[in-house]
Design a protein around this motif. Structure first.
Motif: not given
Length: 403
Positions: A98-115
């Motif tokens: 069994v595995s529950p799942e929670l999903e959302g969209r969040v801002q990701i940053e890697n140094g100067a890059s983000n998405a």
């Protein structure tokens, strides 16, 4: 007239009018090319569905929140929690994982890059339930999930959106998810797009971390349940229904506030729909082939009229009606078969172009190639009979008098 002589005369008549023969074949060429391309698109879609079914696992069930009811009135969307998932794995009979799942969209940053990317909070069992494979690094553990550790596993294409680097190069480094630092501990192998979502462009973190450090919600979007085998799917569905009804305190006969979906059945429905559309498209394309056959019949009738004196001369020299009929049938059949061959090459080229330029998955089945030749030959015979019979019915005296 012997068969070889009849064949030679028929081919000579076709070659003598090259442009007319080419234009006559054009309808068959377009028809066969359209049929091959449409069937290739449908076959490719079906194979894509079958491949997706294998990656998802045929014995996986998905539990989602349903409508909550009270006093016969709907109260809105019900809730699923991690406690529901815990209840499902307390004393399982037909449930393997069994595995529950929670999903959302969040801002990701890697140094100067983000998405802005999809974040999925899961238990460690999520990866085995959904048949994910590890490409580099490791997966997080149950202890790390309970401890709300700030660690992440990346999809295969995440790095390309964070500075255009490979996801493997981020293993061991720190990225920021919603402003919170996370250590990258692993990368999954590429799985491919699944409808409206692409797991290769998602980040996976422990469920407790997602709930209390990132998204601030104790609910889950869905619960993935893996049955012990494909044969126990129905038993697993009954077990899930009983456990969740008890967990949600639902009375006997009361409508459930959750839905249980069989992924294999869903993909099977999609596959049947795809097959229906394939047959529909192939049928529409076959209409152009029939139009091409009518064009061949028209040209053959014109040819019979133009060659009336020739037919009378051949009959006067001893040609039988069957010989004349066979000659015109061969002409019609050769036009259709050559047109079918050119249409097949055009269809193969078209399906390859769609795959390379548009990114659509196509697959040319050997059965469709054989069917194309058989169908084009059938069109040649069917639409060539009337002109051939008309040529064979001409009398030598009337034919020789024709101007």
């Amino acid at each position: 007239m012997i068969i070889f002589e009849i064949l030679w005369v028929a081919l000579d008549a076709i070659v003598a009018n090259k442009l007319r023969s080419l234009l006559t074949m054009l309808g068959v060429v377009i028809g066969i090319a359209a049929v091959i391309t449409m069937v290739a698109l449908g076959e490719g879609a079906q194979r894509s569905v079958e491949a997706r079914l294998k990656t998802l696992g045929a014995n996986v069930l998905t539990v989602r929140p349903g409508q909550s009811f009270a006093g016969g009135l709907g109260r809105g969307q019900a809730a699923l929690t991690a406690e529901d998932a815990e209840a499902l794995r307390e004393a399982p009979q037909y449930i393997q994982a069994v595995s529950p799942e929670l999903e959302g969209r969040v801002q990701i940053e890697n140094g100067a890059s983000n998405a802005n990317m999809s974040i999925v909070g899961v238990w460690p069992t999520y990866f085995s339930v959904n048949n994910y494979q590890l490409s580099d690094g490791r997966l997080f553990t149950e202890a790390e999930e309970r401890g709300r550790r700030r660690i992440a596993v990346l999809g295969a294409l995440v790095g390309s959106q964070l500075g255009g680097v490979s996801s493997e190069s981020l293993v061991g480094k720190t990225i920021r998810i919603g402003g919170v630092p996370f250590e990258v501990i692993g990368v999954l192998t590429e799985k491919g797009s699944q409808g409206f979502s692409n797991p290769d462009e998602s980040l996976y973190i422990p469920l407790a971390t997602a709930q209390f450090r990132v998204m601030g919600s104790d609910r889950v979007r869905s619960i993935a349940v893996q049955a012990t085998s494909e044969d126990t799917m129905d038993d697993a569905m009954v077990e899930i229904d009983q456990v969740l009804r008890r967990q949600h305190r639902l009375r006997p006969g009361q409508d459930a506030d959750f839905n249980i979906r069989d992924q294999a059945s869903l993909l099977s429905t999609v596959q049947e729909t795809t097959q229906t559309f394939t047959l529909l498209l192939a049928g529409i394309a076959a209409i152009s082939l029939l139009v091409g056959g009518i064009g061949i019949m028209n040209i053959m009738l014109v040819s019979v009229t133009e060659r009336t004196r020739e037919i009378g001369l051949r009959k006067a020299l001893g040609a039988r009606p069957n010989d004349i009929m066979l000659q015109f049938l061969i002409e019609s059949l050769v036009l259709c078969l050559v047109g079918g061959g050119l249409g097949l090459l055009l269809g193969l080229g078209g399906s390859y172009a769609l795959q390379q330029l548009a990114g659509w998955q196509t697959a040319v089945a050997p059965e469709s190639v054989v069917l194309a030749f058989v169908f084009s030959g059938g069109v040649g015979v069917f639409f060539g009979i009337w002109p051939a019979r008309r040529a064979a019915s001409l009398t030598p005296i009337e034919s020789l008098r024709y101007e």
